[in-house]
Design a protein around this motif. Structure first.
Motif, PDB file in Angstrom:
ATOM      1  N   ASN A 135      37.470  36.366  -3.045  1.00  0.00           N
ATOM      2  CA  ASN A 135      36.932  37.104  -4.182  1.00  0.00           C
ATOM      3  C   ASN A 135      38.007  37.864  -4.938  1.00  0.00           C
ATOM      4  O   ASN A 135      37.987  37.958  -6.157  1.00  0.00           O
ATOM      5  CB  ASN A 135      35.862  38.087  -3.712  1.00  0.00           C
ATOM      6  N   ARG A 167      25.150  40.345  -2.072  1.00  0.00           N
ATOM      7  CA  ARG A 167      24.972  39.966  -3.472  1.00  0.00           C
ATOM      8  C   ARG A 167      24.338  41.136  -4.198  1.00  0.00           C
ATOM      9  O   ARG A 167      23.980  42.137  -3.603  1.00  0.00           O
ATOM     10  CB  ARG A 167      24.086  38.724  -3.553  1.00  0.00           C
ATOM     11  N   GLY A 168      24.199  41.025  -5.487  1.00  0.00           N
ATOM     12  CA  GLY A 168      23.690  42.136  -6.285  1.00  0.00           C
ATOM     13  C   GLY A 168      22.372  42.664  -5.780  1.00  0.00           C
ATOM     14  O   GLY A 168      22.190  43.869  -5.627  1.00  0.00           O
ATOM     15  N   GLU A 169      21.445  41.750  -5.505  1.00  0.00           N
ATOM     16  CA  GLU A 169      20.120  42.215  -5.107  1.00  0.00           C
ATOM     17  C   GLU A 169      19.667  41.542  -3.822  1.00  0.00           C
ATOM     18  O   GLU A 169      18.489  41.448  -3.543  1.00  0.00           O
ATOM     19  CB  GLU A 169      19.120  41.924  -6.227  1.00  0.00           C
ATOM     20  N   GLN A 187      28.713  42.495 -19.069  1.00  0.00           N
ATOM     21  CA  GLN A 187      27.282  42.194 -19.013  1.00  0.00           C
ATOM     22  C   GLN A 187      26.660  42.492 -20.366  1.00  0.00           C
ATOM     23  O   GLN A 187      25.847  43.375 -20.524  1.00  0.00           O
ATOM     24  CB  GLN A 187      26.615  43.045 -17.931  1.00  0.00           C
ATOM     25  N   ASN A 203      24.332  34.841 -23.647  1.00  0.00           N
ATOM     26  CA  ASN A 203      23.564  33.678 -24.064  1.00  0.00           C
ATOM     27  C   ASN A 203      24.290  32.820 -25.084  1.00  0.00           C
ATOM     28  O   ASN A 203      23.849  31.739 -25.415  1.00  0.00           O
ATOM     29  CB  ASN A 203      22.224  34.140 -24.650  1.00  0.00           C
ATOM     30  N   LYS A 242      29.173  32.752 -23.207  1.00  0.00           N
ATOM     31  CA  LYS A 242      29.457  32.753 -21.773  1.00  0.00           C
ATOM     32  C   LYS A 242      29.227  31.407 -21.083  1.00  0.00           C
ATOM     33  O   LYS A 242      30.044  30.992 -20.260  1.00  0.00           O
ATOM     34  CB  LYS A 242      28.662  33.852 -21.070  1.00  0.00           C
ATOM     35  N   LEU A 280      33.698  30.575 -11.022  1.00  0.00           N
ATOM     36  CA  LEU A 280      33.164  31.368  -9.912  1.00  0.00           C
ATOM     37  C   LEU A 280      32.147  30.584  -9.098  1.00  0.00           C
ATOM     38  O   LEU A 280      31.610  31.085  -8.115  1.00  0.00           O
ATOM     39  CB  LEU A 280      32.519  32.644 -10.452  1.00  0.00           C
ATOM     40  N   GLY A 281      31.901  29.365  -9.525  1.00  0.00           N
ATOM     41  CA  GLY A 281      30.865  28.557  -8.885  1.00  0.00           C
ATOM     42  C   GLY A 281      31.051  28.336  -7.396  1.00  0.00           C
ATOM     43  O   GLY A 281      30.093  28.062  -6.683  1.00  0.00           O
ATOM     44  N   LYS A 340      31.305  30.365  -5.231  1.00  0.00           N
ATOM     45  CA  LYS A 340      30.498  31.334  -4.472  1.00  0.00           C
ATOM     46  C   LYS A 340      29.108  30.787  -4.170  1.00  0.00           C
ATOM     47  O   LYS A 340      28.468  31.192  -3.203  1.00  0.00           O
ATOM     48  CB  LYS A 340      30.353  32.626  -5.268  1.00  0.00           C
ATOM     49  N   PHE A 386      14.903  40.973   0.451  1.00  0.00           N
ATOM     50  CA  PHE A 386      16.273  40.813  -0.063  1.00  0.00           C
ATOM     51  C   PHE A 386      17.268  40.356   0.998  1.00  0.00           C
ATOM     52  O   PHE A 386      18.466  40.414   0.802  1.00  0.00           O
ATOM     53  CB  PHE A 386      16.748  42.117  -0.710  1.00  0.00           C
ATOM     54  N   TYR A 427      17.114  47.510  -2.745  1.00  0.00           N
ATOM     55  CA  TYR A 427      18.487  47.155  -2.415  1.00  0.00           C
ATOM     56  C   TYR A 427      19.166  46.734  -3.704  1.00  0.00           C
ATOM     57  O   TYR A 427      18.734  45.804  -4.369  1.00  0.00           O
ATOM     58  CB  TYR A 427      18.503  46.004  -1.406  1.00  0.00           C
ATOM     59  N   LYS A 428      20.191  47.423  -4.026  1.00  0.00           N
ATOM     60  CA  LYS A 428      20.973  46.994  -5.186  1.00  0.00           C
ATOM     61  C   LYS A 428      22.391  47.493  -5.002  1.00  0.00           C
ATOM     62  O   LYS A 428      22.615  48.665  -4.742  1.00  0.00           O
ATOM     63  CB  LYS A 428      20.376  47.547  -6.465  1.00  0.00           C
ATOM     64  N   LEU A 429      23.305  46.556  -5.113  1.00  0.00           N
ATOM     65  CA  LEU A 429      24.706  46.953  -4.976  1.00  0.00           C
ATOM     66  C   LEU A 429      25.299  47.107  -6.365  1.00  0.00           C
ATOM     67  O   LEU A 429      24.957  46.358  -7.270  1.00  0.00           O
ATOM     68  CB  LEU A 429      25.481  45.884  -4.212  1.00  0.00           C
ATOM     69  N   THR A 438      29.849  43.769  -5.327  1.00  0.00           N
ATOM     70  CA  THR A 438      29.147  42.551  -4.925  1.00  0.00           C
ATOM     71  C   THR A 438      30.010  41.327  -5.117  1.00  0.00           C
ATOM     72  O   THR A 438      31.030  41.350  -5.786  1.00  0.00           O
ATOM     73  CB  THR A 438      27.892  42.345  -5.784  1.00  0.00           C
ATOM     74  N   PHE A 439      29.570  40.265  -4.537  1.00  0.00           N
ATOM     75  CA  PHE A 439      30.247  38.983  -4.694  1.00  0.00           C
ATOM     76  C   PHE A 439      29.357  38.070  -5.502  1.00  0.00           C
ATOM     77  O   PHE A 439      29.044  36.973  -5.120  1.00  0.00           O
ATOM     78  CB  PHE A 439      30.536  38.372  -3.323  1.00  0.00           C
ATOM     79  N   ASP A 440      28.897  38.577  -6.630  1.00  0.00           N
ATOM     80  CA  ASP A 440      27.918  37.812  -7.386  1.00  0.00           C
ATOM     81  C   ASP A 440      28.557  36.846  -8.352  1.00  0.00           C
ATOM     82  O   ASP A 440      29.645  37.059  -8.835  1.00  0.00           O
ATOM     83  CB  ASP A 440      27.017  38.758  -8.156  1.00  0.00           C
ATOM     84  N   TYR A 441      27.849  35.808  -8.588  1.00  0.00           N
ATOM     85  CA  TYR A 441      28.221  34.934  -9.701  1.00  0.00           C
ATOM     86  C   TYR A 441      26.950  34.464 -10.346  1.00  0.00           C
ATOM     87  O   TYR A 441      25.969  34.175  -9.679  1.00  0.00           O
ATOM     88  CB  TYR A 441      29.112  33.796  -9.192  1.00  0.00           C
TER      89      TYR A 441
END
Lengths: 292, 302, 232
Positions: A74, A154-156, A219, A225, A228, A237-238, A240, C54, C183-185, C190-193
């Protein structure tokens, strides 16, 4: 063709510059590993802050070789393009700058063939660079930190993947990262075909990547839309995606990938860009007057 | 005598600049062909077109009797070149550079062949040294070795003596002789120094501003039956008027700064002198320009 | 005399059904506790399955260690033991052990299941547990279900299914339900994509905030001694 490729590889790997990238990668990975070895549990604690109110999450178990590799990738994969550009951006313009391009082009080798061979050599360099990353970030980390399940924050959502289900994901992720970096190599290579000095294409590649990455990470719905989806950095980043799993009633489904079509699409978009860049380079270079 | 290179109506335009303008010439086999012109005259552009580095705007190039555009690989396989500065891979050794370019020319070479080649240019002892450590002269010689390594029939050397000391220049000259006289190679050597050309070339092409000025055998150019005569008088216009009345009226070439330039038969010079004197024109000097240097300068002036 | 007999009869008439109806809540809790007291320690093997919106985690092979009075540890043999906070303290053993410090209130029977409902109110105001409700099978003296409300972590539920180890009051399967927090980072950690697919409305996700942990025990090794070190 093979003979020409050997020559190009020989030229790449006889240059001290080539090994800068390998040394830089080793240094970064080593620094991260040291930091995580001695302060990793705090780092994990920070990452799991969202969970700590509900769960007892044992930082010592989360901190394992697979996790360390995930962190390294990362942090690192955003910057490897710069190292790829260092070599790919020099493939043609570097020869022009050195004055050897006119000799190369006056040899009985077609320009298309010369470019394909040079690009292949840059691709091999990229692959070796990634193998080096894999060796240090994955296998060395596995040795130092041991293995356990992989905790993906992950984010959520949190994904936990069983230890036996991880290695292939890394192989797939590295393969994907290779595609991404080859795209960067192609961009750099194309700019290299346009220029007669080495610095220009390298700096230009780095600038493009920085700008695109900022756009990717911003963001802002307006960009989300519109541009990006077309930025190749978004798709890079795919890799991941291979660590995002499907679940059934909260249980990770072994060998599952949450959104394989999205990964494949990203991969294809990257490949399309790579091909576009390479063809543009060849198209331009075939017509180019070699004045250097 | 067959021609190795045949160039017809070759032109190259860069945007609005005509670098090469309708140039035609032939390079005979087995000779040293001197390609002469001042810096910026279009020599390099022409050579680059011969080596497919630059695409001509118009005209045709045949080498070894083959159209260059369609037989590029076959032609280049038998052609060796050093273009301008002898730039090579500085981070590689002399031997490595030589091997790379031999392989690029499609030639499998042994270590011995490479070493022989280096010995020929006097670099055998420095074979394993990095080019970075080489002097200008050594680079020049290595550049020539690179041009020769695949044993080409045609060797094109662009300004091979540039930046060399007198000894270096003499060495290159000897090498060129050796290649031509002993090995029977065809060489095309460009230079902006006429003195050099006088020593090595069999045939010569002089260009200026992309256009051919003159082409021919060196001897013919150096000792022509027709010479240029530069006359300095007290009254240039009157002198021209007088000449216009004589049989030499077609010989008038140019006039500038009180001098009149004529191209005429050598044996007619005394008669011209007398005629002008009889008509009351005071002649300060009457100088036949028979050296190539003068010839070259007079041609390329303006 | 006759009158006395009638009185006694009357007393008996009232008393017997009461006695038949069963013991008092205190007695019942005591009996359950006695049964449980037979277990000094155990080491159990099982599979742990988590169902939290989550979290996606593999089924874990766990070892559960217990030692009197209230030491308990869930150890994941195969991976990361993500254990809901407080779940240890909400174990039956713990509730029973603390029963002595609670007011015990009889809440009758649950109609559908005929389980005896007993509420435990800790006397200590500072305790985290506000209220525990036990659903007890009176015949087998087994706690089938508990609901515990805490100050800090919301309401927990335990549901037990018994089998081979019923005589010790140990379940074959325990389902633990609990409230989860959002839950929210933050971005950057995070390691989001973003794979470009539209995510569902996040509000829907957060509505369902119950988490479930299910442990199915395959075997218990009871009263064989457990070293204290495992609880650290």
């Amino acid at each position: 063709m093979w003979q020409l490729l050997k020559i190009e590889l020989y030229k790449i790997f006889r240059r001290p510059r080539t090994f800068i990238a390998f040394a830089v990668i080793a240094a970064i990975i080593f620094l991260i590993q040291v930091a995580l070895k001695f302060g990793g549990e705090e780092y994990v604690g920070m990452m799991m802050s969202g969970l700590n109110s509900t769960f007892d999450a044992p930082a010592d178990q989360v901190m394992n070789g697979y996790f360390v590799c995930f962190i390294i990738l990362n942090l690192l994969l955003i910057h490897v393009p710069i190292l790829v550009a260092l070599v790919a951006g020099d493939m043609i313009s570097g020869e022009a700058n050195m004055g050897t391009l006119r000799l190369l082009v006056s040899k009985p080798v077609s320009r298309t063939q010369l470019l394909l061979v040079k690009f292949t050599a840059a691709g091999i360099y990229t692959i070796l660079l990634l193998l080096w990353v894999a060796l240090l970030s994955l296998f060395l980390s596995m040795l130092i930190f041991g293995t356990n399940e992989l905790f993906v924050a992950r984010g959520e959502e949190v994904n936990i993947i069983s230890a036996a289900d991880i290695l292939w994901r890394y192989i797939a992720a590295f393969a994907f990262a290779t595609v991404g970096l080859i795209t960067v190599a192609a961009l750099s290579f194309m700019l290299s075909a346009f220029a007669d000095n080495s610095i220009g294409p390298i700096v230009a590649t780095v600038c493009v990547i920085i700008v695109f990455t900022i756009l990717t990470q911003m963001q802002i719905p307006f960009y989300d839309n519109t541009i990006k989806p077309y930025l190749f950095t978004t798709h890079m980043l795919g890799w991941k995606g291979f660590f995002y799993v499907q679940g059934e009633e909260g249980v990770t489904i072994e060998r599952s990938i949450e959104n394989l079509p999205a990964i494949i699409r990203s991969g294809l978009i990257l490949l399309a860009y790579a091909v576009l860049f390479l063809f543009t380079a060849i198209w331009y270079f075939k017509r180019k007057n070699i004045l250097s | 005598m067959s021609s190795i290179i045949q160039v017809k109506h070759l032109s190259k335009e860069f945007r609005d600049i005509k670098a090469v303008n309708d140039l035609s010439f032939e390079v005979p086999a087995g000779q040293v062909y001197g390609f002469l012109g001042q810096n910026g005259a279009g020599k390099s552009t022409t050579i680059r077109m011969l080596l497919t580095l630059i695409t001509p705007t118009a005209g045709s190039i045949e080498i070894f009797g083959m159209e260059l555009r369609h037989h590029r690989k076959e032609i280049l396989r038998q052609t060796g070149a050093m273009i301008e500065k002898p730039d090579l891979y500085k981070y590689l050794t002399a031997l490595e550079n030589l091997r790379i370019f031999a392989l690029m020319s499609g030639m499998k070479v042994t270590e011995k062949q490479l070493m022989d080649q280096l010995a020929m240019v006097g670099l055998a002892e420095r074979a394993k040294s990095k080019v970075r450590t080489f002097s200008q002269g050594m680079k020049q010689r290595l550049g020539i070795a690179v041009a020769l390594v695949h044993d080409p029939r045609l060797i094109i050397l662009d300004e091979p003596t540039n930046g060399l000391d007198p000894q270096g220049i003499a060495d290159i000259r000897k090498l060129i002789w050796h290649l031509s006289r002993d090995l029977g190679k065809t060489l095309m050597v460009s230079s902006h120094l006429l003195g050099e050309m006088e020593l090595i070339a069999d045939n010569m092409l002089i260009i200026d501003k992309g256009k051919k000025i003159v082409e021919g055998k060196k001897e013919a150019l150096l000792n022509p039956d027709t010479v240029q005569v530069e006359i300095m008088t007290d009254d240039k216009d009157k002198a021209i008027a007088v000449i216009r009345e004589t049989n030499w009226k077609d010989c008038l070439a140019a006039s500038a700064n009180g001098t009149v330039l004529l191209e005429m038969q050598k044996e007619d010079i005394p008669q011209l002198n007398r005629t002008l004197a009889e008509r009351g024109i005071n002649i300060f000097s009457l100088r036949p320009k028979h050296t190539l240097e003068d010839f070259f300068l007079s041609l390329t002036k303006n | 005399m006759k009158q006395g007999i009638r009185i006694w009869g009357l007393i008996l008439f009232f008393l017997i059904p009461a006695g038949m109806q069963a013991q008092t809540a205190e007695e019942l809790v005591l009996k359950v506790k006695e049964k449980f007291d037979k277990v000094n320690d155990y080491e159990a093997k099982g599979k742990m399955k988590m169902n939290v919106t989550f979290i996606k985690a593999p089924v874990a092979t766990v070892k559960v260690y217990y030692k009197k009075p209230d030491k308990m540890k869930i150890h994941n043999e195969s991976g990361i033991s993500l254990v809901p906070k407080g779940s240890i303290n909400i174990s039956i053993a713990n509730i029973i052990a603390n029963a002595a410090e609670c007011d015990i209130i009889d809440a009758g029977k649950e109609e559908k299941t005929q389980l005896r409902v007993i509420k435990l109110l800790p006397r200590n105001e500072a305790a985290d547990i506000v209220l525990s409700t036990l659903y007890i099978d009176e015949q087998q003296l087994l706690i089938k279900k508990t609901k515990t409300t805490t100050k800090e972590n919301g309401t927990y539920e335990l549901e037990m299914t018994y089998g081979k180890y019923a005589e010790y009051g140990l379940a074959d399967k325990v389902v633990f339900s609990f409230n989860t927090k959002d839950y929210k980072l933050p971005k950057g950690v995070t390691f989001d994509y973003d794979d470009g697919t539209k995510k569902g409305d996040p509000k829907d996700k957060l509505k369902n905030k119950k988490g479930r942990v299910e442990i199915s025990y395959s075997s218990y090794s009871i009263n064989k001694g457990v070293a204290d070190i495992v609880f650290q």
